[in-house]
Design a protein around this motif. Structure first.
Motif, PDB file in Angstrom:
ATOM      1  N   GLY A   1       0.809  -1.208   0.000  1.00 45.92           N
ATOM      2  CA  GLY A   1       0.000   0.000   0.000  1.00 45.92           C
ATOM      3  C   GLY A   1       0.843   1.259   0.000  1.00 45.92           C
ATOM      4  N   PRO A   2       0.195   2.431   0.033  1.00 42.57           N
ATOM      5  CA  PRO A   2       0.925   3.699  -0.005  1.00 42.57           C
ATOM      6  C   PRO A   2       1.563   4.096   1.316  1.00 42.57           C
ATOM      7  CG  PRO A   2      -1.433   4.108   0.098  1.00 42.57           C
ATOM      8  CD  PRO A   2      -1.271   2.622  -0.035  1.00 42.57           C
ATOM      9  N   HIS A   3       1.223   3.396   2.390  1.00 45.72           N
ATOM     10  CA  HIS A   3       1.646   3.829   3.728  1.00 45.72           C
ATOM     11  C   HIS A   3       2.756   2.988   4.340  1.00 45.72           C
ATOM     12  CE1 HIS A   3      -1.157   0.588   4.493  1.00 45.72           C
ATOM     13  NE2 HIS A   3      -0.787   0.554   5.758  1.00 45.72           N
ATOM     14  N   LEU A   4       3.034   1.821   3.779  1.00 45.54           N
ATOM     15  CA  LEU A   4       4.030   0.924   4.360  1.00 45.54           C
ATOM     16  C   LEU A   4       5.180   0.696   3.392  1.00 45.54           C
ATOM     17  CD1 LEU A   4       1.836  -1.826   6.091  1.00 45.54           C
ATOM     18  CD2 LEU A   4       3.119   0.008   7.193  1.00 45.54           C
ATOM     19  N   PRO A   5       6.378   0.418   3.916  1.00 52.07           N
ATOM     20  CA  PRO A   5       7.528   0.155   3.049  1.00 52.07           C
ATOM     21  C   PRO A   5       7.448  -1.239   2.433  1.00 52.07           C
ATOM     22  CG  PRO A   5       8.152  -0.145   5.338  1.00 52.07           C
ATOM     23  CD  PRO A   5       6.747   0.382   5.351  1.00 52.07           C
ATOM     24  N   LEU A   6       8.274  -1.471   1.449  1.00 46.83           N
ATOM     25  CA  LEU A   6       8.289  -2.747   0.745  1.00 46.83           C
ATOM     26  C   LEU A   6       8.755  -3.904   1.634  1.00 46.83           C
ATOM     27  CD1 LEU A   6      10.040  -1.485  -2.535  1.00 46.83           C
ATOM     28  CD2 LEU A   6       7.586  -1.842  -2.209  1.00 46.83           C
ATOM     29  N   ILE A   7       9.459  -3.603   2.703  1.00 44.52           N
ATOM     30  CA  ILE A   7      10.143  -4.631   3.491  1.00 44.52           C
ATOM     31  C   ILE A   7       9.280  -5.216   4.610  1.00 44.52           C
ATOM     32  CG2 ILE A   7      11.176  -3.149   5.277  1.00 44.52           C
ATOM     33  CD1 ILE A   7      13.822  -4.807   4.677  1.00 44.52           C
ATOM     34  N   VAL A   8       7.991  -4.944   4.604  1.00 46.56           N
ATOM     35  CA  VAL A   8       7.118  -5.337   5.721  1.00 46.56           C
ATOM     36  C   VAL A   8       7.302  -6.796   6.127  1.00 46.56           C
ATOM     37  CG1 VAL A   8       4.713  -5.764   6.375  1.00 46.56           C
ATOM     38  CG2 VAL A   8       5.365  -3.569   5.394  1.00 46.56           C
ATOM     39  N   ASP A   9       7.136  -7.739   5.190  1.00 50.22           N
ATOM     40  CA  ASP A   9       7.162  -9.153   5.563  1.00 50.22           C
ATOM     41  C   ASP A   9       8.508  -9.563   6.162  1.00 50.22           C
ATOM     42  OD1 ASP A   9       4.550  -9.459   4.707  1.00 50.22           O
ATOM     43  OD2 ASP A   9       5.115 -10.162   2.720  1.00 50.22           O
ATOM     44  N   ALA A  10       9.591  -9.107   5.541  1.00 45.23           N
ATOM     45  CA  ALA A  10      10.915  -9.443   6.069  1.00 45.23           C
ATOM     46  C   ALA A  10      11.125  -8.825   7.443  1.00 45.23           C
ATOM     47  CB  ALA A  10      11.996  -8.975   5.100  1.00 45.23           C
ATOM     48  N   ALA A  11      10.677  -7.573   7.625  1.00 43.73           N
ATOM     49  CA  ALA A  11      10.853  -6.896   8.917  1.00 43.73           C
ATOM     50  C   ALA A  11      10.047  -7.585  10.012  1.00 43.73           C
ATOM     51  CB  ALA A  11      10.434  -5.434   8.791  1.00 43.73           C
ATOM     52  N   ILE A  12       8.828  -7.983   9.693  1.00 44.75           N
ATOM     53  CA  ILE A  12       7.991  -8.644  10.693  1.00 44.75           C
ATOM     54  C   ILE A  12       8.607  -9.968  11.116  1.00 44.75           C
ATOM     55  CG2 ILE A  12       5.796  -9.886  10.967  1.00 44.75           C
ATOM     56  CD1 ILE A  12       4.450  -7.504   9.540  1.00 44.75           C
ATOM     57  N   GLY A  13       9.082 -10.748  10.149  1.00 44.64           N
ATOM     58  CA  GLY A  13       9.684 -12.033  10.501  1.00 44.64           C
ATOM     59  C   GLY A  13      10.880 -11.877  11.420  1.00 44.64           C
ATOM     60  N   VAL A  14      11.800 -10.990  11.055  1.00 47.72           N
ATOM     61  CA  VAL A  14      13.001 -10.805  11.862  1.00 47.72           C
ATOM     62  C   VAL A  14      12.666 -10.134  13.189  1.00 47.72           C
ATOM     63  CG1 VAL A  14      15.272  -9.709  11.938  1.00 47.72           C
ATOM     64  CG2 VAL A  14      14.472 -10.746   9.819  1.00 47.72           C
ATOM     65  N   GLY A  15      11.713  -9.210  13.178  1.00 42.34           N
ATOM     66  CA  GLY A  15      11.329  -8.536  14.412  1.00 42.34           C
ATOM     67  C   GLY A  15      10.718  -9.479  15.433  1.00 42.34           C
ATOM     68  N   VAL A  16       9.796 -10.309  14.969  1.00 47.71           N
ATOM     69  CA  VAL A  16       9.163 -11.281  15.869  1.00 47.71           C
ATOM     70  C   VAL A  16      10.185 -12.308  16.344  1.00 47.71           C
ATOM     71  CG1 VAL A  16       7.471 -13.161  15.985  1.00 47.71           C
ATOM     72  CG2 VAL A  16       6.847 -10.980  14.925  1.00 47.71           C
ATOM     73  N   LEU A  17      10.999 -12.818  15.420  1.00 46.12           N
ATOM     74  CA  LEU A  17      11.997 -13.814  15.797  1.00 46.12           C
ATOM     75  C   LEU A  17      12.999 -13.248  16.789  1.00 46.12           C
ATOM     76  CD1 LEU A  17      13.312 -16.566  15.549  1.00 46.12           C
ATOM     77  CD2 LEU A  17      14.466 -15.755  13.466  1.00 46.12           C
ATOM     78  N   GLY A  18      13.460 -12.027  16.547  1.00 44.01           N
ATOM     79  CA  GLY A  18      14.414 -11.427  17.466  1.00 44.01           C
ATOM     80  C   GLY A  18      13.858 -11.287  18.868  1.00 44.01           C
TER      81      GLY A  18
END
Length: 267
Positions: free
Chosen positions: A41-58
């Motif tokens: 969408g217009p409000h989120l960066p392209l990296i959402v899925d990768a960021a969520i995975g690493v953020g939750v895992l971390g």
């Protein structure tokens, strides 16, 4: 380099002698986060899925008991995202390329002596790729246990925080993902550009749905003009913090269970 991952849990920070001398390698849990670089969408960066995975895992690895050996590999940030490629910025791998990448990573982990590999996928367009690659790895290496898991399916409270409509129809860049990004990377969320857009309703008489038991194949432009499939206008950091805590708690339980998992041997 380790991003959200605790440095002591980041696999590339080990030396080859650390790995050679590591005890009980057959039960060490190796986790491969897999994300995507795709429009949200217009409000989120392209990296959402990768960021969520690493953020939750971390967050989960920081909570995990230090007696349980578990390490995160660097995230595979590119995924199979061709359903989004009509929106500029999306970068996609083919099914064949992603499968080959997973297979070769798995083979490398196996050669190092590890026998438990988690494919922690955060992109909804590729669970089937993870499942097929996991099965092929286990067929090739019968004593390698591979777990093709979706980040959002660990126990969590997310749906309790969403409206019934969002819980049913929100699929991409809506309340949950936007809220979680407000918790992880708030400076990358453009709150002045949030939108709500749901896919066209299916007739009540049909058994078919966009997702679920009897789905139809679609690409994002078929069902969304903005790239959002859900309601991002209701997202808040407070919800994101609660989702992050809940999801990471769920992943602590998942990693613990995998560490204690004993495969069936019928040689």
């Amino acid at each position: 380099m380790h991003s959200f991952i605790p440095p002591e849990r980041f696999f590339p920070y080990l030396s080859w002698t650390d790995i050679q001398e590591m005890p009980n390698k057959e039960n060490v849990v190796i986790i491969q986060p897999v994300g995507a670089i795709e429009q949200h969408g217009p409000h989120l960066p392209l990296i959402v899925d990768a960021a969520i995975g690493v953020g939750v895992l971390g967050k989960a690895l920081a909570k995990l008991d230090s007696s349980i050996p578990a390490y995160a590999l660097p995230s595979i940030n590119y995924g199979k995202s061709n359903e989004h490629w009509h929106f500029p910025g999306t970068i996609t791998l083919s099914t064949e390329t992603l499968t080959a990448t997973i297979m070769e990573v798995g083979e490398s982990i196996y050669r190092a002596g590890f026998r438990k590999l988690v494919l922690m996928n955060s992109h909804g367009g590729q669970p089937q790729v993870m499942q097929m690659a996991a099965r092929d790895l286990h067929v090739k290496y019968g004593d390698l246990s591979v777990f093709p898991l979706f980040t959002w399916r660990a126990p969590n409270i997310t749906k309790e925080l969403l409206t019934p409509k969002e819980a049913k129809l929100g699929m991409h860049a809506g309340d949950a993902e936007t809220s979680l990004m407000l918790a992880l990377l708030p400076e990358q969320v453009k709150l002045d550009k949030v939108v709500a857009e749901y896919p066209p309703e299916q007739p009540q008489s049909t058994l078919l749905s966009w997702e679920g038991q009897l789905p139809v194949a679609w690409v994002t432009k078929d069902i969304s003009k903005t790239g959002v499939i859900g309601d991002a206008t209701t997202a808040t950091k407070e919800k994101g913090d609660r989702i992050l805590e809940s999801l990471s708690d769920g992943w602590v339980q998942v990693i613990r269970d995998i560490y204690h998992f004993q495969p069936i041997r019928r040689d």
